[in-house]
Motif scaffolding. Structure first.
Motif, PDB file in Angstrom:
ATOM      1  N   GLU A  86       5.835 -19.235  -4.673  1.00  0.00           N
ATOM      2  CA  GLU A  86       6.070 -20.114  -3.746  1.00  0.00           C
ATOM      3  C   GLU A  86       6.484 -20.298  -2.293  1.00  0.00           C
ATOM      4  O   GLU A  86       6.116 -20.960  -1.023  1.00  0.00           O
ATOM      5  N   MET A  87       7.847 -20.048  -2.307  1.00  0.00           N
ATOM      6  CA  MET A  87       8.378 -20.141  -1.030  1.00  0.00           C
ATOM      7  C   MET A  87       8.348 -18.266  -0.331  1.00  0.00           C
ATOM      8  O   MET A  87       9.333 -18.363   0.872  1.00  0.00           O
ATOM      9  N   ILE A  88       8.254 -17.401  -0.956  1.00  0.00           N
ATOM     10  CA  ILE A  88       8.127 -16.008  -0.302  1.00  0.00           C
ATOM     11  C   ILE A  88       6.714 -15.914   0.612  1.00  0.00           C
ATOM     12  O   ILE A  88       5.861 -16.441   0.183  1.00  0.00           O
ATOM     13  N   LYS A  89       6.723 -15.417   1.935  1.00  0.00           N
ATOM     14  CA  LYS A  89       6.150 -15.911   2.966  1.00  0.00           C
ATOM     15  C   LYS A  89       4.565 -14.158   2.572  1.00  0.00           C
ATOM     16  O   LYS A  89       5.333 -13.744   1.676  1.00  0.00           O
ATOM     17  N   LYS A  90       3.930 -15.285   2.524  1.00  0.00           N
ATOM     18  CA  LYS A  90       2.722 -14.440   2.096  1.00  0.00           C
ATOM     19  C   LYS A  90       2.530 -13.842   3.176  1.00  0.00           C
ATOM     20  O   LYS A  90       1.887 -13.924   4.638  1.00  0.00           O
ATOM     21  N   ILE A  91       2.482 -12.332   3.116  1.00  0.00           N
ATOM     22  CA  ILE A  91       1.504 -11.813   4.286  1.00  0.00           C
ATOM     23  C   ILE A  91       0.898 -10.904   3.871  1.00  0.00           C
ATOM     24  O   ILE A  91       0.435  -9.755   2.485  1.00  0.00           O
ATOM     25  N   GLU A  92      -0.492 -10.567   4.513  1.00  0.00           N
ATOM     26  CA  GLU A  92      -0.854 -10.040   4.308  1.00  0.00           C
ATOM     27  C   GLU A  92      -1.540  -8.375   4.379  1.00  0.00           C
ATOM     28  O   GLU A  92      -0.500  -7.745   5.404  1.00  0.00           O
ATOM     29  N   ARG A  93      -2.262  -7.908   3.305  1.00  0.00           N
ATOM     30  CA  ARG A  93      -1.872  -6.309   2.499  1.00  0.00           C
ATOM     31  C   ARG A  93      -2.555  -5.616   4.314  1.00  0.00           C
ATOM     32  O   ARG A  93      -4.051  -6.032   4.076  1.00  0.00           O
ATOM     33  N   ALA A  94      -1.707  -4.341   5.054  1.00  0.00           N
ATOM     34  CA  ALA A  94      -2.647  -3.842   5.947  1.00  0.00           C
ATOM     35  C   ALA A  94      -3.552  -3.351   5.002  1.00  0.00           C
ATOM     36  O   ALA A  94      -2.951  -1.598   4.271  1.00  0.00           O
ATOM     37  N   GLU A  95      -4.757  -2.972   4.437  1.00  0.00           N
ATOM     38  CA  GLU A  95      -5.307  -1.610   3.873  1.00  0.00           C
ATOM     39  C   GLU A  95      -5.405  -0.416   4.819  1.00  0.00           C
ATOM     40  O   GLU A  95      -5.858  -0.813   6.076  1.00  0.00           O
ATOM     41  N   PRO A  96      -5.416   0.714   4.383  1.00  0.00           N
ATOM     42  CA  PRO A  96      -5.296   1.410   5.537  1.00  0.00           C
ATOM     43  C   PRO A  96      -6.649   2.501   6.453  1.00  0.00           C
ATOM     44  O   PRO A  96      -7.482   1.489   5.141  1.00  0.00           O
ATOM     45  N   PRO A  97      -7.203   2.597   7.717  1.00  0.00           N
ATOM     46  CA  PRO A  97      -7.929   2.857   7.903  1.00  0.00           C
ATOM     47  C   PRO A  97      -8.920   4.173   6.772  1.00  0.00           C
ATOM     48  O   PRO A  97      -8.103   4.758   6.476  1.00  0.00           O
ATOM     49  N   SER A  98     -10.076   3.949   7.147  1.00  0.00           N
ATOM     50  CA  SER A  98     -11.108   4.666   5.987  1.00  0.00           C
ATOM     51  C   SER A  98     -12.533   4.701   7.045  1.00  0.00           C
ATOM     52  O   SER A  98     -12.798   4.089   8.073  1.00  0.00           O
ATOM     53  N   LEU A  99     -12.849   5.757   6.954  1.00  0.00           N
ATOM     54  CA  LEU A  99     -14.486   5.694   7.188  1.00  0.00           C
ATOM     55  C   LEU A  99     -15.096   5.153   7.009  1.00  0.00           C
ATOM     56  O   LEU A  99     -15.463   4.366   5.894  1.00  0.00           O
ATOM     57  N   ALA A 100     -16.293   5.108   7.865  1.00  0.00           N
ATOM     58  CA  ALA A 100     -17.064   3.957   7.203  1.00  0.00           C
ATOM     59  C   ALA A 100     -17.731   4.734   6.669  1.00  0.00           C
ATOM     60  O   ALA A 100     -18.331   5.975   6.573  1.00  0.00           O
ATOM     61  N   SER A 101     -18.687   3.848   5.621  1.00  0.00           N
ATOM     62  CA  SER A 101     -19.049   4.369   4.474  1.00  0.00           C
ATOM     63  C   SER A 101     -20.483   5.375   5.009  1.00  0.00           C
ATOM     64  O   SER A 101     -20.168   6.299   4.530  1.00  0.00           O
ATOM     65  N   GLU A 102     -21.434   4.937   5.849  1.00  0.00           N
ATOM     66  CA  GLU A 102     -22.552   5.800   6.154  1.00  0.00           C
ATOM     67  C   GLU A 102     -22.086   7.021   7.013  1.00  0.00           C
ATOM     68  O   GLU A 102     -22.766   8.165   6.639  1.00  0.00           O
ATOM     69  N   VAL A 103     -20.510   7.041   7.154  1.00  0.00           N
ATOM     70  CA  VAL A 103     -20.638   8.783   8.374  1.00  0.00           C
ATOM     71  C   VAL A 103     -19.680   8.886   6.515  1.00  0.00           C
ATOM     72  O   VAL A 103     -20.423  10.772   7.055  1.00  0.00           O
ATOM     73  N   ARG A 104     -19.471   8.720   5.518  1.00  0.00           N
ATOM     74  CA  ARG A 104     -18.760   9.662   5.410  1.00  0.00           C
ATOM     75  C   ARG A 104     -19.395  10.184   3.721  1.00  0.00           C
ATOM     76  O   ARG A 104     -18.873  11.720   3.344  1.00  0.00           O
ATOM     77  N   ALA A 105     -20.391   9.671   3.771  1.00  0.00           N
ATOM     78  CA  ALA A 105     -21.306   9.651   2.116  1.00  0.00           C
ATOM     79  C   ALA A 105     -21.736  11.380   3.311  1.00  0.00           C
ATOM     80  O   ALA A 105     -22.681  11.947   2.350  1.00  0.00           O
ATOM     81  N   ARG A 106     -21.962  11.623   4.702  1.00  0.00           N
ATOM     82  CA  ARG A 106     -22.262  12.466   5.100  1.00  0.00           C
ATOM     83  C   ARG A 106     -22.262  13.841   4.587  1.00  0.00           C
ATOM     84  O   ARG A 106     -22.498  15.560   4.507  1.00  0.00           O
ATOM     85  N   ASP A 107     -20.862  14.285   4.790  1.00  0.00           N
ATOM     86  CA  ASP A 107     -19.691  15.334   3.951  1.00  0.00           C
ATOM     87  C   ASP A 107     -18.481  15.224   3.589  1.00  0.00           C
ATOM     88  O   ASP A 107     -18.536  14.153   2.780  1.00  0.00           O
ATOM     89  N   PHE A 108     -18.172  16.664   3.578  1.00  0.00           N
ATOM     90  CA  PHE A 108     -16.755  16.445   1.959  1.00  0.00           C
ATOM     91  C   PHE A 108     -15.502  15.934   3.338  1.00  0.00           C
ATOM     92  O   PHE A 108     -13.963  16.428   2.425  1.00  0.00           O
ATOM     93  N   GLU A 109     -15.884  15.469   4.604  1.00  0.00           N
ATOM     94  CA  GLU A 109     -14.360  14.821   5.576  1.00  0.00           C
ATOM     95  C   GLU A 109     -13.264  14.156   4.527  1.00  0.00           C
ATOM     96  O   GLU A 109     -13.906  13.298   4.242  1.00  0.00           O
TER      97      GLU A 109
ATOM     98  N   ALA B  49       0.635  -0.927  -0.120  1.00  0.00           N
ATOM     99  CA  ALA B  49      -0.538  -0.133   0.051  1.00  0.00           C
ATOM    100  C   ALA B  49       0.708   1.507  -0.103  1.00  0.00           C
ATOM    101  O   ALA B  49       1.348   1.908   0.767  1.00  0.00           O
ATOM    102  N   ILE B  50       1.382   1.459  -1.236  1.00  0.00           N
ATOM    103  CA  ILE B  50       2.411   2.341  -1.300  1.00  0.00           C
ATOM    104  C   ILE B  50       2.286   3.473  -1.084  1.00  0.00           C
ATOM    105  O   ILE B  50       2.785   5.179  -0.151  1.00  0.00           O
ATOM    106  N   ARG B  51       0.060   4.641  -1.814  1.00  0.00           N
ATOM    107  CA  ARG B  51      -0.055   5.428  -1.230  1.00  0.00           C
ATOM    108  C   ARG B  51       0.075   6.152   0.123  1.00  0.00           C
ATOM    109  O   ARG B  51       0.271   6.668   0.934  1.00  0.00           O
ATOM    110  N   SER B  52      -1.019   4.606   0.702  1.00  0.00           N
ATOM    111  CA  SER B  52      -0.693   5.243   2.769  1.00  0.00           C
ATOM    112  C   SER B  52       0.271   4.734   2.874  1.00  0.00           C
ATOM    113  O   SER B  52       0.250   6.070   3.898  1.00  0.00           O
ATOM    114  N   LEU B  53       1.011   4.901   2.735  1.00  0.00           N
ATOM    115  CA  LEU B  53       2.759   4.729   3.303  1.00  0.00           C
ATOM    116  C   LEU B  53       3.510   6.088   2.890  1.00  0.00           C
ATOM    117  O   LEU B  53       3.839   6.602   4.176  1.00  0.00           O
ATOM    118  N   LYS B  54       3.151   6.300   2.307  1.00  0.00           N
ATOM    119  CA  LYS B  54       3.234   8.385   1.791  1.00  0.00           C
ATOM    120  C   LYS B  54       2.952   8.722   2.892  1.00  0.00           C
ATOM    121  O   LYS B  54       2.912   9.824   3.743  1.00  0.00           O
TER     122      LYS B  54
END
Lengths: 227, 300, 702
Positions: free
Chosen positions: C440-463, C86-91
């Protein structure tokens, strides 16, 4: 490949006592492959000797290190050039052949063996080497399915397994396969078991008297002895 | 014309009994003498072991001389571990000259299992080659192709491992030993009669005598130790269990019982031509075993 | 023992060149940012340095941190294993936690030639930034009342908070960039007359394309760009209860999501192809769906009619036919599938084009874009350069920034009468996919998605909806990086004894023999774990980016120097993995808590600590040495195993010179039930008592 292992550090420390300036000389061929005396081991030994000296407070050695491509050919030793000018002794991490080649090449330079040359063998896995050839001078692998009973049977017997075999392993070492069981299995696979049924007379040890020399030159060479 | 009493016995149809005595790591041979006296009239021949388990001891040839002196019938065990072909041949000359005419050809245990692990393993010959060499010597020629002034004549045996866990290569070797001139075989310890029967089914086609090796177990611990440490020996689990079931101190008694049971069965079922009893340091119990097996030496 | 007098061979390693390859992420980035480097720094918790790397490659990292369409992530090879980094989120994390707001950009004016920049979108601002940095006086001319171009009037605030943009603008002003808003340039001649020596046209693509259907001019039909501009400049257009947006690009999605935020009850998107062909960012499509926007595929309007203050829209269903010149399947109408719907507002967002005044006198090409030499951004007029959407048509912010930077460099070339040489890549690109065997040999490590506002909260305003990683999340996400292109190479072929050690020790089975019997370590498969470098008996293998290895030596000598000041305390040297551990605090506590006497040699994975390094540590007088690695948390394979091998080897040496083997310990996270801090405390105590014992012994001797 020639396989060796580095001498115990204590032995090396004892050997270098009479000398001040020590050149640790690695070999870039077999000794590198068997982890006994390549550039990495040369550095490691260098570190270890310095540490030992610092800790004991005894000895005033100075160490230098170098690794040549192959110690057993004088042409490669020429590359040493001036590196031997300021040293009192060469601690060779080459095999026994390397040590002797240096002794022959530098008549006035003491040379010490840093490894115990052990056998001719192959890498079984990373960090594990197994002997495979005894250089008996009379190869009988044709009759034994490509598995050498002289090298791999602890008794070197020629007419089949002794009664000490258990679980396919040797009586001398429970982790070691019985060479004759391996030979049997392989000959069976190759449908050549008749080779095992043959009687093999006692070995001709006349091939062994040392030192041996091989000449592939056409004309007879006179002059220097090979001893 | 038989070379020895033992050879004569071999050619009879009698049930043959041999046993063995391990010489001491000492110059005091009184115990060996005692054992020889105890056993010489109860068995057909006495083997003297040759640095058994690669442990340095009084030599086999020395023990055989004692047997001879005391009026017994010796079998000279001869391994290839410690002597090259010169030493082996000269010892055979000595043996014959002293009327020691039964020889058991063995490869010999590995140096690694013994008490001189740094020694040079010789193995100039193997057991098959040794058999051949003895036959060559008998023809009046040594291994170097030189003529002997006078030639010896031996009754020669060797060993076989009928219970090896991988039997085929052992059978090949057995064939080769027969071909090389072995007259009798003293087998490795037999602990499983079913497996021994399978071997005899094969071995009976050859004109050789098979003496089943009987090792006397003294405890379950000893049996387990032998399984782990003695080359080639595989004691069946059922026997270990049987030994383990008896109360402490009665192990040897049980061992004698087991040995006698095996001997009896072998004899009654005519499984083979005789037995070779290995009491491993308990030579004085051999008479007890014979008694328990209802065997009285027929020769004396 | 006197530490300072010990002769320690600090730089026995050769001077190794940097042969690192350009990783796919960097190659995909229009700005060619050193992504691998800053992701690596984040994974070590070195956030300030990460920000520095980011700022070197990007004039406005905070903006990119919000709006970049991250082509780097699309190119990321980790996606062949599981999911991209998640390069953008790391930036974003580095920008927020590294204190980007506090960074002062300063520039002196060292040249006299003035440059005018027409337009203040990302391309214009970037160009201004760099020109000013190069010492040129710059004027930015903007037709609107505020700077930013599409950043201001196009991108909704929930995607890019305006204060972020304001900070960047302020930074430019502080640098001394002259700003002229409400200034519409109609003629370039005038600018030249005013003394500007070069002009950069970056007027964007603000003109919406027409749908070309009947009734398009009706009230209630509005184009996407205009709609977004109005909302972004603070207007609240009345949309009614039901809105349909036509189009499938980012503008369509932005318009629909803006409409929902304005309180519209029902927003739908009409798109004539299927989701697979939609050009909008898939993540944004997903978010739009979450916010309740109805996307209707294979539908296109054919007629609009205004009736009773509402719109009657006639649509037709489509199906995909033969591919067009863009390679996408062309939608064709399905006969007899017409239907109509009543809506309140129709927003047409089917594309935009630049609108260049004729008086500029620059040659216009396809799609009304300004024609330039793509290498130099020069137009047909001397001294006039153009870039950004005005040249490319609607594209991404990052591409515009890259165009602005290129323009700045080319304008400098122009002003200094230098031949505009094409930019050469100094390093080779890493190409090639990971092989299935490697994956096959590379350890699988789940991507940590960046946190975001819940959809029902965010659709109310421009935060702003995307939130920032926590420290630990960011570090763990960054550790997933495969470090493409910094793997190993056999630098000294003449030394290689073809012993096959590398082939045998590689956890990824990367080294192999070629047909001629030589060892190959393909750069595109190597995972840069460094095990073979340390194990190579000929020292023939090096890491392509030599810093990682040299660091151990340099840091060791540094640790020794600082340790020389220690008196009467047992010196303990610890080789500690830098990936993750210190950042997440586990090891930071570990050595902070251990108190004085512990000197840390930071390493990038303990697998790079060679047996010689450990001996060197003892050689300097260390009473104890420990190696602290991530254990099971390590993103690479077998690293702990090899550390233990080397430790065993060194312990043997210690034993033979009379030092207790316990003086050397390995701490691996996740492999012990004990608290690492406690363990280290114990170790320190033990070393202390060993020292005491040897002092007593020494006294008895003397």
């Amino acid at each position: 490949m020639i396989v060796a292992e580095q001498k115990p550090l204590e032995d090396i420390i004892r050997m270098i006592v009479p000398y001040e300036r020590v050149l640790i000389l690695g070999c870039g061929t077999c000794m590198t492959v068997c982890d006994a005396g390549g550039e990495r081991e040369v550095s490691f030994l260098h570190n270890a000797l310095q540490l030992a000296q610092a800790r004991s407070g005894e000895g005033a050695h100075t160490f230098s290190e170098h690794t040549v491509k192959r110690q057993c050919d004088p042409e490669f030793l020429e590359a040493l050039g001036e590196k031997t000018a300021d040293v009192d002794v060469i601690l060779s991490l080459g095999c026994g052949i390397g040590v002797q080649a240096i002794a022959e090449y530098l008549p006035d330079m003491p040379v010490l063996p840093g490894v115990n040359t052990s056998f001719m063998g192959m890498t079984k896995e990373s960090g594990v080497w197994d002997e495979r050839c005894a250089a008996c001078g009379e190869c009988r692998l044709e009759d034994t399915g490509g598995i050498c009973p002289i090298t791999r049977c602890t008794k070197g017997i020629l007419n089949g397994p002794c009664a000490g075999v258990k679980n396919g392993k040797c009586e001398a070492n429970k982790d070691m396969d019985c060479a004759w069981i391996l030979i049997y299995q392989r000959l069976e696979r190759l449908q050549q078991l008749d080779k095992m049924r043959r009687y093999y007379p006692p070995r001709n040890f006349r091939a062994i008297p040392r030192p041996r020399r091989i000449m592939s030159k056409a004309e007879t060479v006179t002059g220097e002895s090979n001893g | 014309m038989a070379n020895s009493l033992f050879e004569e016995k071999l050619s009879s149809n009698d049930f043959i009994i041999t046993t063995e005595i391990g010489p001491p790591k000492s110059v005091d041979v009184s115990e060996v003498v005692h054992h020889i006296k105890l056993l010489k009239d109860k068995v057909d021949a006495i083997n003297i072991t040759d640095h058994q388990s690669s442990v340095m001891r009084f030599p086999s040839i020395g023990g055989c001389l004692l047997v001879r002196e005391l009026g017994g019938e010796p079998i000279l065990q001869m391994t290839c571990r410690d002597r090259n072909r010169l030493a082996l041949q000269s010892e055979l000359l000595l043996a014959y000259s002293r009327d020691i005419k039964n020889v058991l050809s063995l490869t010999g245990d590995s140096i690694d299992v013994g008490d001189h692990k740094d020694a040079k393993p010789v193995f100039d010959l193997d057991s098959v080659q040794l058999l051949k060499m003895i036959r060559t010597l008998e023809s009046g020629i040594d291994m170097g192709g030189n003529e002997l002034g006078a030639a010896p004549k031996f009754c020669i045996g060797t060993s076989v491992h009928p219970e090896a866990d991988f039997i085929e290569p052992q059978l090949i070797k057995f064939d080769k030993k027969v071909a090389a001139g072995a007259q009798f075989f003293q087998t490795q310890g037999i602990f499983d009669l079913a497996s021994f029967r399978r071997f005899m089914q094969y071995a009976s086609q050859f004109d050789v005598k098979i003496l089943a090796g009987i090792i006397v177990l003294s405890s379950a611990g000893m049996a387990r130790y032998m399984n782990n440490n003695v080359p080639g020996i595989i004691v069946a689990q059922s026997l270990i269990d049987e030994l383990a079931a008896v109360e402490k101190g009665k192990g040897l008694q049980k061992g004698i019982e087991i040995a006698a049971r095996f001997i009896k069965t072998i004899r009654e079922e005519k499984l083979c031509h005789g037995v070779h009893i290995m009491a491993v340091g308990n030579e004085n119990i051999v008479p007890d075993i014979l008694e328990a097996a209802e065997l009285v030496s027929s020769s004396r | 023992m006197n530490v300072a007098n010990t002769s320690y061979p600090v730089n026995r390693t050769e001077n190794v060149p940097d042969h690192s390859l350009v990783p796919p992420c960097q190659d995909a980035c229009p700005l060619h940012m050193d992504i691998r480097e800053y992701v690596g720094l984040v994974s070590q918790g070195r956030i300030m340095e990460a920000l520095q790397v980011i700022r070197t490659g990007n004039p406005f990292p905070s903006i990119c941190a919000y709006v970049c369409t991250h082509p780097c992530e699309d190119a990321c090879r980790r996606s062949q294993v599981d999911k991209p980094i998640a390069i953008r989120s790391l930036k974003r994390f580095a920008v927020e936690f590294g204190g980007d707001r506090m960074v002062q950009a300063e520039a002196e004016t060292t040249h006299a030639e003035k440059v005018a920049i027409v337009g203040s979108g990302p391309a214009g601002l970037a160009c201004a930034y760099y020109l000013k940095k190069f010492g040129y006086p710059v004027t930015v001319l903007e037709a609107h009342s505020e700077l930013g171009g599409m950043l201001r009037v196009g991108i909704p605030q929930y995607r890019l908070p305006r204060e972020v943009l304001d900070i960047e603008v302020k930074r430019l002003t502080r640098m001394g960039v002259e700003i002229r808003t409400d200034t519409r340039v109609v003629s370039l001649d005038l600018l030249f007359e005013l003394g500007y020596k070069a002009i950069f046209i970056t007027i964007g693509a603000h003109q919406s394309l027409r749908m070309g259907i009947e009734g398009e001019e009706s009230p209630g039909v509005i184009d996407g760009a205009t709609f977004l501009r109005e909302v972004n400049l603070g207007l609240k257009p009345s949309l009614g209860r039901k809105v349909a947006v036509v189009g499938g690009g980012n503008v369509a999605i932005d318009a629909a999501r803006t409409a929902i935020r304005l309180g519209v009850k029902k927003v739908s998107i009409l798109y004539r192809r299927t989701r697979a062909e939609m050009p909008a960012d898939p993540a944004e499509i997903e978010q739009a769906l979450e916010e309740g926007i109805d996307i209707r595929y294979l539908v296109t309007p054919t007629k609009v009619k205004r009736e009773n203050k509402r719109l009657n829209v006639t649509c037709i269903k489509m199906k995909l036919g033969k591919p067009d010149e863009s390679g996408r399947q062309r939608p064709v109408p399905v006969k007899g599938s017409k239907f109509s719907e009543q809506i309140d507002t129709l927003i047409a967002a089917i594309g935009q084009a630049p609108q260049t005044p004729d008086d500029f006198g620059v040659r216009i090409g396809k799609g009304s874009t300004i024609q330039v030499d793509p290498n130099t951004l020069t137009t047909n007029r001397a001294g006039v350069f153009a870039g950004g959407d005005a040249v490319t048509g609607p594209a991404t912010v990052t591409e515009a920034l890259a165009a602005g930077r290129l323009a700045a460099l080319r304008i400098v070339d122009y002003l200094q009468h230098r031949y505009p040489l094409p930019v050469k890549e100094a390093k080779e690109k890493l190409s090639g996919d990971l092989l299935p065997e490697t994956i096959e040999m590379i350890k699988k490590i789940e991507r940590a998605e960046p946190p975001s506002l819940a959809s029902e909260v965010r659709a109310r305003d421009f935060e702003p909806i995307e939130l920032v990683y926590s420290w630990e999340q960011a570090i763990n996400e960054a550790r997933r990086c495969l470090r493409c292109g910094v793997g190993v190479e056999i630098l000294f072929q003449d030394k290689c004894a073809t012993c096959l050690t590398c082939l045998r020790v590689c956890p990824y089975h990367v080294p192999h023999l070629d047909a001629s019997g030589a060892i190959c370590i393909p750069a595109d498969q190597c995972q840069a774990c460094g095990i073979c470098v340390a194990e190579c008996p000929a020292k023939a293998i090096v890491l392509r980016k030599p810093f990682d290895r040299r660091q151990v030596n340099d840091e060791l000598s540094h640790a020794i120097k600082s340790a020389a000041e220690l008196k009467n305390k047992p010196l303990i040297i610890g080789f500690c993995c830098q990936y993750g551990l210190f950042g997440t605090g586990t090891l930071a506590d570990l050595w902070r808590g251990a108190g004085a006497g512990v000197s840390i040699v930071p390493v990038l994975c303990v697998a790079k600590v060679e047996a010689s390094h450990i001996l060197s540590a003892f050689e300097t007088g260390a009473e104890g040495v420990f190696i602290a690695g991530c254990g099971e948390q390590c993103a690479r394979e077998n690293t702990t195993y090899w550390v233990q091998q080397r430790v065993a080897k060194v312990r043997k040496v210690l034993g033979s010179i009379g030092l207790e083997p316990e003086r050397l310990q390995v701490f691996a996270l996740g492999t012990t039930t004990e608290d690492p801090v406690e363990e280290l405390d114990k170790f320190v105590e033990q070393i202390g008592s060993l020292r005491l014992a040897s002092v007593i012994k020494g006294e008895v001797k003397s």
